[in-house]
Design a protein around this motif. Structure first.
Motif, mmCIF file in Angstrom:
data_model
loop_
_atom_site.group_PDB
_atom_site.id
_atom_site.type_symbol
_atom_site.label_atom_id
_atom_site.label_comp_id
_atom_site.label_asym_id
_atom_site.label_seq_id
_atom_site.Cartn_x
_atom_site.Cartn_y
_atom_site.Cartn_z
ATOM 1 N N TRP A 138 66.363 2.948 47.038
ATOM 2 C CA TRP A 138 64.804 2.578 47.065
ATOM 3 C C TRP A 138 64.038 2.882 48.117
ATOM 4 C CZ3 TRP A 138 62.419 -0.902 50.536
ATOM 5 C CH2 TRP A 138 61.353 -1.183 49.961
ATOM 6 N N ALA A 139 64.497 2.894 49.355
ATOM 7 C CA ALA A 139 63.666 3.138 50.625
ATOM 8 C C ALA A 139 63.420 4.312 50.413
ATOM 9 C CB ALA A 139 64.370 2.907 51.686
ATOM 10 N N TYR A 140 64.346 5.402 49.999
ATOM 11 C CA TYR A 140 63.822 6.898 49.839
ATOM 12 C C TYR A 140 62.702 7.025 48.899
ATOM 13 C CZ TYR A 140 64.232 11.863 49.011
ATOM 14 O OH TYR A 140 63.933 13.130 48.936
ATOM 15 N N ARG A 141 62.725 6.386 47.940
ATOM 16 C CA ARG A 141 61.918 6.439 46.726
ATOM 17 C C ARG A 141 60.397 6.147 47.182
ATOM 18 N NH1 ARG A 141 65.859 4.714 43.259
ATOM 19 N NH2 ARG A 141 65.205 2.815 43.196
ATOM 20 N N PHE A 142 60.285 4.770 48.078
ATOM 21 C CA PHE A 142 59.261 4.452 48.621
ATOM 22 C C PHE A 142 58.709 5.195 49.484
ATOM 23 C CE2 PHE A 142 56.965 1.481 51.620
ATOM 24 C CZ PHE A 142 56.218 0.843 50.825
ATOM 25 N N HIS B 149 57.556 -18.513 53.266
ATOM 26 C CA HIS B 149 57.363 -18.480 51.737
ATOM 27 C C HIS B 149 57.419 -16.949 51.254
ATOM 28 C CE1 HIS B 149 53.158 -17.372 52.728
ATOM 29 N NE2 HIS B 149 53.424 -16.998 51.466
ATOM 30 N N ALA B 150 57.880 -16.156 52.146
ATOM 31 C CA ALA B 150 57.766 -14.769 51.561
ATOM 32 C C ALA B 150 58.937 -14.742 50.742
ATOM 33 C CB ALA B 150 58.041 -13.930 52.839
ATOM 34 N N GLY B 151 58.874 -13.796 49.466
ATOM 35 C CA GLY B 151 59.817 -13.964 48.640
ATOM 36 C C GLY B 151 60.438 -12.332 48.517
ATOM 37 N N LYS B 152 61.188 -12.102 47.759
ATOM 38 C CA LYS B 152 61.749 -10.468 47.427
ATOM 39 C C LYS B 152 60.523 -9.524 47.373
ATOM 40 C CE LYS B 152 66.091 -11.731 45.627
ATOM 41 N NZ LYS B 152 67.261 -11.355 44.926
ATOM 42 N N TYR C 191 51.188 4.327 63.032
ATOM 43 C CA TYR C 191 50.014 3.785 63.003
ATOM 44 C C TYR C 191 50.098 2.307 62.656
ATOM 45 C CZ TYR C 191 48.586 8.390 63.411
ATOM 46 O OH TYR C 191 48.555 9.750 63.897
ATOM 47 N N CYS C 192 51.044 1.911 61.714
ATOM 48 C CA CYS C 192 51.246 0.695 61.239
ATOM 49 C C CYS C 192 52.719 0.341 60.765
ATOM 50 C CB CYS C 192 50.310 0.267 60.021
ATOM 51 S SG CYS C 192 50.716 1.238 58.445
ATOM 52 N N GLY C 193 53.197 -0.770 60.574
ATOM 53 C CA GLY C 193 54.437 -1.150 60.316
ATOM 54 C C GLY C 193 54.522 -2.120 58.976
ATOM 55 N N LEU C 194 55.655 -1.664 58.176
ATOM 56 C CA LEU C 194 55.488 -2.221 56.980
ATOM 57 C C LEU C 194 57.035 -3.193 56.930
ATOM 58 C CD1 LEU C 194 55.077 0.417 54.352
ATOM 59 C CD2 LEU C 194 53.124 -1.000 55.520
ATOM 60 N N ILE C 195 56.923 -4.477 56.623
ATOM 61 C CA ILE C 195 57.885 -5.362 56.564
ATOM 62 C C ILE C 195 58.262 -5.908 55.118
ATOM 63 C CG2 ILE C 195 59.057 -7.394 57.639
ATOM 64 C CD1 ILE C 195 57.463 -6.829 60.129
ATOM 65 N N PHE C 196 59.375 -5.737 54.631
ATOM 66 C CA PHE C 196 59.653 -6.226 53.587
ATOM 67 C C PHE C 196 60.551 -7.558 53.393
ATOM 68 C CE2 PHE C 196 58.053 -2.062 52.113
ATOM 69 C CZ PHE C 196 57.536 -2.553 50.601
ATOM 70 N N PHE C 197 60.586 -8.520 52.522
ATOM 71 C CA PHE C 197 61.443 -9.541 52.855
ATOM 72 C C PHE C 197 62.506 -9.662 51.980
ATOM 73 C CE2 PHE C 197 57.564 -10.042 55.148
ATOM 74 C CZ PHE C 197 57.722 -10.862 56.233
ATOM 75 N N ASN C 198 62.766 -8.793 51.225
ATOM 76 C CA ASN C 198 64.124 -8.837 50.361
ATOM 77 C C ASN C 198 65.331 -8.767 51.252
ATOM 78 O OD1 ASN C 198 66.073 -8.651 48.339
ATOM 79 N ND2 ASN C 198 65.047 -6.882 47.175
ATOM 80 N N THR C 199 65.983 -9.875 51.638
ATOM 81 C CA THR C 199 67.190 -9.729 52.492
ATOM 82 C C THR C 199 68.195 -9.549 51.664
ATOM 83 O OG1 THR C 199 67.108 -12.214 52.100
ATOM 84 C CG2 THR C 199 65.995 -11.301 54.090
ATOM 85 N N SER C 200 68.255 -9.356 50.261
ATOM 86 C CA SER C 200 69.464 -9.103 49.646
ATOM 87 C C SER C 200 69.849 -7.308 49.837
ATOM 88 C CB SER C 200 69.468 -9.065 48.006
ATOM 89 O OG SER C 200 68.416 -8.312 47.625
ATOM 90 N N MET C 201 68.848 -6.763 50.270
ATOM 91 C CA MET C 201 69.211 -5.150 50.439
ATOM 92 C C MET C 201 69.615 -5.255 52.230
ATOM 93 S SD MET C 201 66.395 -3.354 48.501
ATOM 94 C CE MET C 201 64.996 -3.341 49.841
ATOM 95 N N THR C 202 70.185 -4.160 52.383
ATOM 96 C CA THR C 202 70.745 -4.200 54.039
ATOM 97 C C THR C 202 69.539 -3.777 54.938
ATOM 98 O OG1 THR C 202 72.699 -3.218 53.180
ATOM 99 C CG2 THR C 202 72.281 -2.507 55.525
#
Length: 184
Positions: A19-23, A126-129, A165-176
């Protein structure tokens, strides 16, 4: 020189998660000239190449996360809003949000100015997947980098991308949990 130092972090090198590679490949570092790039560059001729680069990233994220509700922690930035809406006509953008945050916000864009910790906590609560936090200016100085690292390592967060230049944080904690450094 900067490009040479970052060569090991290009185009998904070292990213093991499919998933991360495709992203990274198809959202962060997509080089395909999308339909709206020329129109947006013409509409905002005064922007620097870096501002257009960030705008195109927002466009691709908006395209990837179709129909998301975006919010800024700062006043409206017309060029960013235009890039977001060009990426997805269903997207909605709310400028200058404050605590408590609306639970409908999918993507929050913030800077690392002092006093934003309550906004980060409110978004985490309140962040979701499918939620995403975009943090601008993560390497502006040592203090900013330290704040970014604390946010990325927070127990509420999932996969993170350090784009310099910026950071991206996802909140899907089911992924490593992993923090990827990507030459953007």
């Amino acid at each position: 020189m900067v490009w040479i130092r970052r060569i090991g972090y290009c185009r998904g090198f070292g990213v093991q998660s499919p998933w991360a590679y495709r992203f990274v490949r198809y959202v962060v570092n997509e080089h395909y000239p999308y339909y709206a790039y020329d129109d947006l560059k013409t509409a905002f001729p005064h922007l620097s190449p870096l501002e257009h680069h960030i705008g195109r990233l927002f466009f691709r994220i908006s395209n990837y996360m179709r129909g998301a509700h975006w919010a800024y922690t700062f006043p409206d930035v017309p060029f960013l809003t235009s890039y977001i809406l060009a990426g997805s006509r269903e997207a909605q953008v709310i400028p200058s949000v404050h605590v408590p945050l609306d639970k409908d916000i999918d993507i929050l864009v913030m800077t690392l100015a002092d006093g934003l910790q309550p906004l980060f906590r409110s978004f985490c609560s309140h962040a979701g997947k499918k939620s995403l936090l975009i943090v601008l200016g993560i390497r502006k100085d040592k203090n900013s980098l330290s704040k970014w690292k604390r946010m990325a390592s927070d127990h509420h967060t999932g996969v993170c991308f350090d784009l310099y230049y910026c950071g991206l944080i996802f909140f899907n904690t089911s992924m490593t949990k992993q923090i990827y450094k990507v030459n953007f």
